[in-house]
Design a protein around this motif. Structure first.
Motif, PDB file in Angstrom:
ATOM      1  N   LEU A 110      41.339  41.188  37.961  1.00  0.00           N
ATOM      2  CA  LEU A 110      40.701  40.543  39.118  1.00  0.00           C
ATOM      3  C   LEU A 110      40.558  39.031  38.934  1.00  0.00           C
ATOM      4  O   LEU A 110      40.818  38.253  39.853  1.00  0.00           O
ATOM      5  CB  LEU A 110      39.328  41.201  39.335  1.00  0.00           C
ATOM      6  N   ASP A 133      35.139  48.384  49.207  1.00  0.00           N
ATOM      7  CA  ASP A 133      33.828  48.635  49.793  1.00  0.00           C
ATOM      8  C   ASP A 133      33.765  48.152  51.230  1.00  0.00           C
ATOM      9  O   ASP A 133      34.073  46.995  51.516  1.00  0.00           O
ATOM     10  CB  ASP A 133      32.752  47.888  48.999  1.00  0.00           C
ATOM     11  N   TYR A 170      31.147  49.755  37.195  1.00  0.00           N
ATOM     12  CA  TYR A 170      30.864  48.469  37.848  1.00  0.00           C
ATOM     13  C   TYR A 170      30.593  47.330  36.871  1.00  0.00           C
ATOM     14  O   TYR A 170      30.275  47.561  35.713  1.00  0.00           O
ATOM     15  CB  TYR A 170      29.601  48.612  38.709  1.00  0.00           C
ATOM     16  N   TYR A 208      31.377  38.229  46.663  1.00  0.00           N
ATOM     17  CA  TYR A 208      30.953  37.142  45.785  1.00  0.00           C
ATOM     18  C   TYR A 208      31.048  35.838  46.560  1.00  0.00           C
ATOM     19  O   TYR A 208      32.027  35.617  47.273  1.00  0.00           O
ATOM     20  CB  TYR A 208      31.888  36.985  44.582  1.00  0.00           C
ATOM     21  N   GLN A 230      38.819  39.253  33.302  1.00  0.00           N
ATOM     22  CA  GLN A 230      37.698  39.795  34.074  1.00  0.00           C
ATOM     23  C   GLN A 230      36.952  38.698  34.822  1.00  0.00           C
ATOM     24  O   GLN A 230      36.521  37.711  34.212  1.00  0.00           O
ATOM     25  CB  GLN A 230      36.718  40.536  33.149  1.00  0.00           C
ATOM     26  N   THR A 232      34.025  39.143  36.126  1.00  0.00           N
ATOM     27  CA  THR A 232      32.618  39.245  35.712  1.00  0.00           C
ATOM     28  C   THR A 232      32.344  38.383  34.475  1.00  0.00           C
ATOM     29  O   THR A 232      31.318  37.699  34.413  1.00  0.00           O
ATOM     30  CB  THR A 232      32.268  40.723  35.412  1.00  0.00           C
TER      31      THR A 232
END
Ligand code: G1P
Length: 300
Positions: A110, A133, A170, A208, A230, A232
């Motif tokens: 991602l 989502d 997640y 985000y 990543q 995150t």
């Protein structure tokens, strides 16, 4: 006054292996929720939030996403001649958006997909919208993040409480003070921790708002053990030099990322769909009775 947020990145380059064999030749982003491709809901959420320009990061086998967002003059003419105004409106819903495509040739996670959009975004805050989502609320979630940014000028991620047993699917936050209702300072962002190690049950749910400084971090980011860069982890690094908030989403979130949740989402949206809701409701009631009878027989 903060800079206006006008651009969104939608990563859609993933292989969609959870939906094989369907995704052998068709992108998972085109899987329908009743009659509408999932990615259409994401683009509509962006439009309702006031986003003007969208870049969709695609890869091999994703051509049909480009076709879906292109105008289709023959089809439009045909519908016009037959006075199918409702259908015309449906297929033209997002024709006024500026939608661009970038190819990520090697799926490397991602973080890497977002990095491919750096020239398009340039030096502006922007939103990232993941396709798995579908969100429903009075104010679209992306708009909620944009409103929060106007007040704080800081990157903000949407989070939602999930069942503890699901937490390892997640990115998860370790929240500290709640600066105002539903807005948290964050100590740490962790990608897919085990349930024992998860710092909370607040999961990152695919929306985000990021400041452009994220690109400098992604540029130097190293792939993790699975070869992926990543997002995150990059956000965790960003949080050490500028504040990154977590905004708790109170609306409804429908997961379309795996077979069972995709089917459930189809049923819920089917029950809301004017054309099929009555028929589907009657069918589900019958099916419910039939299954209860079957279970009762098994117990005897
Ligand atoms: C991605 C992110 C994860 C986030 C999730 C939301 O994971 O890496 O942090 O919580 O989306 O859907 P993926 O679902 O692509 O494995």
């Amino acid at each position: 006054m903060q800079k206006k947020v006008t651009k969104a990145v939608i990563p859609a380059a993933g292989l969609g292996t959870r939906f094989l064999p369907e995704t052998k030749a068709l992108p998972k982003e085109m899987l329908p929720i009743v009659d509408t491709p999932t990615i259409q809901f994401i683009v509509e959420e962006a439009k309702k939030s006031g986003i003007k320009d969208i870049v969709i990061v695609i890869g091999k086998g994703k051509r049909s996403i480009e076709d879906h967002f292109d105008a289709n003059p023959e089809l439009e003419q045909n519908l016009e001649e037959r006075h199918k105004t409702d259908m015309l409106e449906t297929i033209r819903k997002t024709n006024d958006m500026n939608i661009y495509f970038i190819r990520q040739s090697h799926p490397r996670g991602l973080g890497d997909a977002i990095y491919t959009a750096r020239s398009f975004i340039s030096n502006e805050p922007f939103v990232v919208m993941l396709g798995d989502d579908v969100m429903q609320d009075k104010v679209p979630l992306t708009k909620q993040l944009m409103d929060s940014y106007q007040q704080t000028g800081a990157s903000t991620l949407a989070v939602k409480k999930v069942a503890h047993r699901d937490i390892s699917k997640y990115g998860v936050i370790d929240p500290s003070e709640e600066v105002r209702p539903g807005l948290f300072n964050v100590k740490k962002f962790v990608e897919k921790p085990s349930p024992e190690k998860a710092p909370s049950d607040l999961a990152i749910i695919g929306r985000y708002l990021l400041t452009p400084e994220i690109f400098g971090i992604l540029e130097d980011a190293k792939p993790d053990a699975s070869g992926e860069i990543q997002l995150t982890s990059a956000i965790d690094t960003l949080n050490r030099t500028q504040r990154v908030f977590a905004h708790e989403f109170k609306g409804a979130r429908y997961d379309t990322g795996n077979k069972l949740s995709w089917l459930k989402t189809n049923i819920i949206f089917g029950l809301q769909h004017p054309e099929i809701s009555t028929g589907l409701r009657a069918y589900l009631k019958d099916l419910g009775k039939q299954l209860t009878d079957e279970d009762a027989k098994k117990k005897k």
